[in-house]
Design a protein around this motif. Structure first.
Motif, mmCIF file in Angstrom:
data_model
loop_
_atom_site.group_PDB
_atom_site.id
_atom_site.type_symbol
_atom_site.label_atom_id
_atom_site.label_comp_id
_atom_site.label_asym_id
_atom_site.label_seq_id
_atom_site.Cartn_x
_atom_site.Cartn_y
_atom_site.Cartn_z
ATOM 1 N N LEU A 519 2.419 14.908 1.080
ATOM 2 C CA LEU A 519 2.567 16.345 1.154
ATOM 3 C C LEU A 519 1.365 17.014 0.883
ATOM 4 O O LEU A 519 0.779 18.118 1.500
ATOM 5 N N ARG A 520 0.321 16.224 0.130
ATOM 6 C CA ARG A 520 -1.016 16.887 -0.198
ATOM 7 C C ARG A 520 -1.813 16.796 1.135
ATOM 8 O O ARG A 520 -2.618 17.679 1.510
ATOM 9 N N VAL A 521 -1.838 15.553 1.723
ATOM 10 C CA VAL A 521 -2.630 15.386 2.908
ATOM 11 C C VAL A 521 -2.227 16.205 4.308
ATOM 12 O O VAL A 521 -2.895 16.751 4.838
ATOM 13 N N GLN A 522 -0.564 16.467 4.186
ATOM 14 C CA GLN A 522 -0.427 17.325 5.204
ATOM 15 C C GLN A 522 -0.881 18.698 4.881
ATOM 16 O O GLN A 522 -1.050 19.661 5.985
ATOM 17 N N GLN A 523 -1.115 19.173 3.855
ATOM 18 C CA GLN A 523 -1.759 20.531 3.677
ATOM 19 C C GLN A 523 -3.159 20.424 3.884
ATOM 20 O O GLN A 523 -3.945 21.495 4.558
ATOM 21 N N ALA A 524 -3.912 19.398 3.707
ATOM 22 C CA ALA A 524 -5.295 18.991 4.012
ATOM 23 C C ALA A 524 -5.270 19.138 5.667
ATOM 24 O O ALA A 524 -6.199 19.695 6.301
ATOM 25 N N PHE A 525 -4.337 18.585 6.192
ATOM 26 C CA PHE A 525 -4.396 18.446 7.736
ATOM 27 C C PHE A 525 -4.008 19.868 8.187
ATOM 28 O O PHE A 525 -4.928 20.287 9.126
ATOM 29 N N THR A 526 -3.428 20.669 7.572
ATOM 30 C CA THR A 526 -3.017 22.032 8.014
ATOM 31 C C THR A 526 -4.166 22.865 8.142
ATOM 32 O O THR A 526 -4.474 23.682 9.055
ATOM 33 N N LYS A 527 -5.068 22.871 6.995
ATOM 34 C CA LYS A 527 -6.178 23.337 6.865
ATOM 35 C C LYS A 527 -7.322 22.930 7.668
ATOM 36 O O LYS A 527 -8.176 23.739 8.487
ATOM 37 N N MET A 528 -7.348 21.590 8.173
ATOM 38 C CA MET A 528 -8.220 20.922 9.053
ATOM 39 C C MET A 528 -8.016 21.462 10.563
ATOM 40 O O MET A 528 -8.837 21.581 11.456
ATOM 41 N N MET A 529 -6.536 21.443 10.732
ATOM 42 C CA MET A 529 -6.067 21.832 12.063
ATOM 43 C C MET A 529 -6.523 23.160 12.664
ATOM 44 O O MET A 529 -6.274 23.502 13.617
ATOM 45 N N GLN A 530 -6.667 24.201 11.557
ATOM 46 C CA GLN A 530 -7.037 25.557 12.005
ATOM 47 C C GLN A 530 -7.876 25.872 13.039
ATOM 48 O O GLN A 530 -9.248 25.258 12.986
ATOM 49 N N GLY A 531 -7.549 26.402 14.154
ATOM 50 C CA GLY A 531 -8.636 26.438 15.201
ATOM 51 C C GLY A 531 -8.812 25.375 15.996
ATOM 52 O O GLY A 531 -9.732 25.502 16.942
ATOM 53 N N ARG A 532 -8.350 24.175 15.880
ATOM 54 C CA ARG A 532 -8.514 23.099 16.646
ATOM 55 C C ARG A 532 -7.289 22.589 17.336
ATOM 56 O O ARG A 532 -6.191 22.655 16.784
ATOM 57 N N THR A 533 -7.533 21.894 18.575
ATOM 58 C CA THR A 533 -6.493 21.509 19.473
ATOM 59 C C THR A 533 -6.178 20.151 18.721
ATOM 60 O O THR A 533 -7.105 19.449 18.480
ATOM 61 N N CYS A 534 -4.870 19.922 18.574
ATOM 62 C CA CYS A 534 -4.402 18.728 17.750
ATOM 63 C C CYS A 534 -3.236 18.186 18.549
ATOM 64 O O CYS A 534 -2.282 18.803 19.364
ATOM 65 N N PHE A 535 -3.049 16.908 18.669
ATOM 66 C CA PHE A 535 -2.297 16.101 19.367
ATOM 67 C C PHE A 535 -1.722 15.292 18.171
ATOM 68 O O PHE A 535 -2.471 14.297 17.758
#
Length: 588
Positions: A519-535
């Protein structure tokens, strides 16, 4: 031996000569030292023969003439030992340099080979070629240098000396010689084939051992020990049979050539005795001639012993050269662009791809991804999810169609710059032997300590790292045995967060961590993915509810696409897949 095998051996020999070419100066020096060694060795019998002629009978010894000869013999023996030591020194230097070049070329080619090669070959076999086979080649080359050259020069030199002493006896020796050569050639053809098969079986054994050791927990968990032993027994028996046959044929060489050489010595002794009685030779000259006959036949024994090692060396070298001569991946185009600041748009247009021509996988695949979109890819095993990632990273090239990044076909972009624009976190974690700091900064070696710690905190890895004995300087092995599987995955996530490229690929990136940390890493991913194209490749569909677009793949085709709620409303394949997982969770 069939023609193909004969041509292959000739080609391997030419490749060995090509490797020796840069050291031709040392090679010429070794030949010169071999010639000096042989010349001094052959000069000693002349001195001995002269000394024998000065010992006429008891009480009739010419000490005035004998003492200088003894001094000369001492000097010749000392110089022979020195030249032979220097010759072996040069031989070994050439051998280790050549083997070093061979290993370097093999490992460098490994970096250039397409993934299709490593995917289609056993890891253990490749490892065996670069390690075991090069060692086998080294051993054979050392023996070959040390004995083959001196043997050939000795044969030629002794023939010359024997002809100068008595032409008729020397002619008898020459007439018997082809028999020894025929025996050696007959056996050599068979040993080369057997040693080649032995090297292949050794590679299979290395692969099996590497597989069993690397997956020891899986082997024990599924009770595979007996099956592993059976597989080992089959390979071991094959290795035993080929090894036994190779040694059997090679062991025939020495006794057969010794028999021929004994015939040569007997002919020289008998003919020389008659020549002494007829007054054509002195006793000292006969002694000298017998010494030459022994020195003439001795190299045949040595060479016959070397033959087996040389055949083994050539067979091993062929396996290494087969790796070195593998076609490298298609090079970047001369005018390929360096991708520095992509806008994050990705387009796949009429893409076709299959690993093997007879088994189509992806057919007429079309996809358009806008900047900053999060694309989730779901579907059953084998539907092409990972293959799509391989194509995006250009680990494989499409058979047809185009993939464009920022409007540029990826075939027109250098591979290195393309891959630098993707951050990858895979289900299969990989760590190198080194410190935790070095593993996190793997993609950005010049990262500062603050950047590394910030990435670790973002991946929720900082806490467990600081609890380790040396913190960020804690050494971990490639297998990461001193940390858990979940901790290894957190380090891989931190590695991606440190680089933060414009595009991200997450392939079941949280599969090995507990629910709370996820759950914590998903939050970090959400922040990291902002403005970035993700697959995002996912099997647990609960992790992709927030994706901008979900691609549902089956048999290499997109059968459904849309947002989570839209796909559920369609009540299609995705809906059934999601509900089946949800039902399983409810039951558990």
């Amino acid at each position: 031996m069939n023609r193909n095998a004969k041509d292959k051996r000739k080609e391997t020999l030419l490749q060995v000569i090509h490797l020796i070419r840069p050291y031709r100066g040392q090679f010429i020096l070794s030949l010169f030292l071999a010639a000096v060694t042989v010349a001094l060795t052959l000069y000693a019998p002349v001195l001995i023969g002269d000394g024998v002629d000065l010992i006429v009978a008891p009480g009739k010894v010419d000490f005035n003439g004998l003492i200088p000869i003894l001094w000369k013999i001492g000097v010749v023996v000392a110089l022979t030992g020195l030249s032979q030591w220097l010759m072996n020194l040069v031989h070994n230097r050439i051998t280790f340099n050549v083997v070093n070049d061979m290993r370097t070329q093999a490992f460098a080619k490994l970096q250039e080979l397409p993934l299709s090669f490593t995917d289609s070959h056993q890891n253990g076999d490749i490892i065996s070629r670069i390690t075991t086979d090069t060692d086998q080649f080294s051993d054979g080359l050392i023996m070959g240098f040390a004995q083959l050259f001196t043997g050939v020069i000795t044969i030629l030199g002794t023939l010359g000396f024997m002809v100068s002493v008595n032409f008729k006896i020397a002619l008898a020796v020459v007439l018997i010689t082809p028999l020894s050569l025929f025996v050696s050639a007959f056996i050599t053809k068979r040993t080369y084939y057997m040693f080649g098969k032995q090297s292949e079986a050794r590679g299979d054994m290395t692969s099996l051992v590497e597989e069993m050791v690397g997956n020891a927990k899986v082997v024990k968990a599924f009770g595979y020990e007996d099956d592993a032993e059976q597989r080992m027994a089959v390979i071991n028996e094959r290795l035993r049979q080929y090894g036994q046959k190779a040694v059997f044929f090679s062991s025939l060489t020495n006794p057969c050539t010794r028999f021929v050489n004994s015939m040569v010595y007997a002919v020289v002794g008998i003919a020389g005795a008659f020549a002494v009685l007829a007054g054509g030779l002195s006793v000292g000259q006969l002694s000298c001639f017998l010494t030459y006959a022994n020195q003439y036949t001795k190299p045949f024994n040595e060479i016959s012993g070397v033959v087996a090692e040389l055949q083994n060396a050539l067979a091993s070298a062929q396996r290494v050269f087969d790796l070195i001569t593998q076609p490298a991946q298609t090079p970047d185009k001369p005018d390929a662009k360096v991708l520095t600041d992509p806008d994050g748009t990705v387009k796949l247009s009429h893409v076709y791809f299959s690993y093997t021509p007879e088994k189509p996988l992806i057919e007429d695949f079309n996809l358009s991804v806008s900047q900053g979109q999060r694309i989730a890819i779901v579907g059953p095993t084998g539907c092409g999810k990972t293959t799509l990632i391989n194509l995006l990273m250009r680990f494989y090239d499409t058979n047809q169609g185009e993939i464009l990044i920022s409007g540029i076909p990826i075939r027109n972009i250098t591979r290195q710059s393309l891959r630098r624009q993707f951050g990858m976190v895979l289900q299969d974690t990989w760590l190198k032997t080194g410190t935790i700091r070095e593993n996190i900064s793997y993609g950005k070696p010049d990262a500062s300590t603050d950047e590394i710690i910030a990435a670790a905190k973002a991946a929720y890895a900082d806490g467990f790292i600081r609890r380790l004995p040396q913190g960020y300087d804690t050494m971990i092995s490639q297998e990461g045995d001193n940390i858990s599987q979940g901790q290894k995955q957190l380090l891989c996530i931190a590695r991606a967060m440190l680089c933060l490229p414009q595009m991200l690929i997450l392939d079941e990136a949280t599969s090995s961590i507990d629910t709370r940390t996820e759950l914590r890493v998903q939050q970090a991913f959400t922040k990291m993915m902002q403005g970035r194209t993700c697959f995002i490749v996912a099997h647990r569909l609960s992790t992709i509810k927030e994706a901008d677009k979900i691609l549902v793949m089956k048999d290499g085709h997109i059968i459904e696409q849309g947002r989570h709620e839209e796909l559920l409303a369609e009540n299609g394949f995705y809906s059934r897949l999601y509900n089946s997982q949800f039902a399983q969770v409810k039951r558990s």
